[in-house]
Design an enzyme around this catalytic site. Structure first.
Site, mmCIF file in Angstrom:
data_model
loop_
_atom_site.group_PDB
_atom_site.id
_atom_site.type_symbol
_atom_site.label_atom_id
_atom_site.label_comp_id
_atom_site.label_asym_id
_atom_site.label_seq_id
_atom_site.Cartn_x
_atom_site.Cartn_y
_atom_site.Cartn_z
ATOM 1 C CG ASN A 149 6.845 7.022 -7.153
ATOM 2 O OD1 ASN A 149 7.885 6.502 -7.571
ATOM 3 N ND2 ASN A 149 6.676 7.389 -5.890
ATOM 4 C CD1 TRP A 150 6.407 3.741 -13.122
ATOM 5 C CD2 TRP A 150 8.248 2.969 -14.145
ATOM 6 N NE1 TRP A 150 6.196 3.825 -14.470
ATOM 7 C CE2 TRP A 150 7.305 3.352 -15.127
ATOM 8 C CE3 TRP A 150 9.476 2.466 -14.561
ATOM 9 C CZ2 TRP A 150 7.557 3.237 -16.500
ATOM 10 C CZ3 TRP A 150 9.741 2.347 -15.928
ATOM 11 C CH2 TRP A 150 8.776 2.732 -16.879
ATOM 12 C CE LYS A 151 5.040 4.402 -4.232
ATOM 13 N NZ LYS A 151 4.323 4.303 -2.964
ATOM 14 C CG HIS B 10 7.334 9.351 -1.806
ATOM 15 N ND1 HIS B 10 7.088 8.333 -0.913
ATOM 16 C CD2 HIS B 10 6.373 9.262 -2.754
ATOM 17 C CE1 HIS B 10 6.031 7.647 -1.315
ATOM 18 N NE2 HIS B 10 5.570 8.196 -2.432
ATOM 19 C CD GLU C 123 2.156 10.454 -2.822
ATOM 20 O OE1 GLU C 123 1.703 9.902 -3.822
ATOM 21 O OE2 GLU C 123 3.218 10.098 -2.283
ATOM 22 N N GLY D 37 -0.435 2.744 -0.827
ATOM 23 C CA GLY D 37 -0.145 1.314 -0.983
ATOM 24 C C GLY D 37 -1.288 0.392 -0.615
ATOM 25 C CB SER E 31 -5.042 3.645 -2.492
ATOM 26 O OG SER E 31 -4.117 2.982 -1.651
ATOM 27 N N GLY F 223 1.200 5.179 -7.604
ATOM 28 C CA GLY F 223 2.209 4.170 -7.298
ATOM 29 C C GLY F 223 1.881 2.842 -7.957
HETATM 30 P P1 13P Z 1 0.073 3.936 -4.278
HETATM 31 O O1 13P Z 1 -0.626 4.457 -5.499
HETATM 32 O O2 13P Z 1 0.654 2.589 -4.449
HETATM 33 O O3 13P Z 1 -0.798 4.043 -3.046
HETATM 34 O O4 13P Z 1 1.323 4.884 -3.999
HETATM 35 C C1 13P Z 1 1.110 6.259 -3.907
HETATM 36 C C2 13P Z 1 2.434 6.908 -3.859
HETATM 37 O O5 13P Z 1 3.136 6.821 -2.888
HETATM 38 C C3 13P Z 1 2.878 7.618 -5.082
HETATM 39 O O6 13P Z 1 4.009 8.373 -4.851
#
Ligand code: 13P
Length: 247
Positions: free
Chosen positions: A6-8, A91, A161, A167, A209, A230
């Site tokens: 997930n590149w957000k 999400h 999640e 994060g 994470s 993420g």
């Molecule tokens: P992180 O891997 O940065 O914690 O993010 C997880 C996430 O929200 C994936 O959708």
């Protein structure tokens, strides 16, 4: 294993998007895991059209609507037409921006109507000593699947999640034992909501994470089917390491 990157909104330029896609294409030829990338919408469009690689594409979110006079909305059909085959739905970052249980249920329907495999995100805000986090997750799954037919429910991937683990770093991610407990619990909830034995085929992912240092332990100690990643998915060195460490 299914690995969803997930590149957000971390990736904002086409050069970086192309580089990360190239990294994933190379990886996909050497790993037994299935790789899915979820770039921001315009970048997904640019990369997914004419994609002949083993890498699949996911929307990060989709509209709950079927289109029309809705400025800014991107429908499931629009994603499907450029080659996406998955859609992340619910999400926590979208829930925080206004996605309700009703909207999320609609989005699941829209995704399935256009053959996008939905990745439904669920997870508690915090852990408590009385196990309320378990009923919180149960209610999120139950509400999201409520309007789907039994057959449709069987096509939904559930990504656990927990918000408190998103994060951060591997040290703040969930521990293997707690993950194993939650995965079993989610499978039990799915078994109640799906007909017959069909829930035994449902995929359950973990996100929050996940980094090269914890992915192997998390995979080894639970019946998890994959990961939703993420920040570690947008680094061209870290992401391959993570996929290799899982193998
Ligand atoms: P992180 O891997 O940065 O914690 O993010 C997880 C996430 O929200 C994936 O959708």
């Amino acid at each position: 294993m299914l690995i969803v990157a997930n590149w957000k909104a971390y990736v904002e330029d086409i050069a970086k998007a192309k580089k990360l896609f190239a990294v994933s294409k190379r990886l996909a030829n050497t790993t037994r895991s299935t790789l899915v990338i979820a770039p921001p919408a315009p970048l997904l469009g640019a990369l997914a059209v004419n994609n002949k690689s083993k890498v699949a594409f996911s929307a990060q979110d989709i509209s709950a609507t079927t289109g029309g006079a809705l400025t800014g909305e991107v429908t499931a059909q629009a994603y499907a037409t450029v080659g996406a085959t998955y859609a992340i739905v619910g999400h926590s970052e979208c829930r925080a921006a206004g996605d309700t249980d009703t909207i999320i249920a609609e989005k699941l329907s829209r995704a399935l109507a256009h053959d996008l495999t939905p990745i439904l995100c669920v997870g508690e805000h915090e852990r408590d000593g009385e196990g309320r986090y378990l009923s919180f997750v149960r209610e999120e799954i139950t509400a999201a699947l409520s309007i789907l037919t039994p057959k449709e429910r069987a096509r939904v991937i559930v990504a656990y999640e927990p918000l408190w683990a998103i994060g951060k770093t591997a040290a703040n991610a969930i521990g293997p034992n707690d993950l194993a407990e939650m995965v079993l619990y989610i499978r039990k909830v799915l078994a109640e909501l799906l007909p017959g034995k069909s829930s035994s085929r449902s995929l359950v992912l973990y996100g929050g994470s996940v980094e090269p240092t914890n992915i192997r332990d998390l995979a080894a100690s639970s019946s998890i089917d994959g990961f939703l990643i993420g920040h570690a998915s947008v680094d061209p060195v870290t992401f391959p390491l993570l996929v290799k460490n899982l193998a």
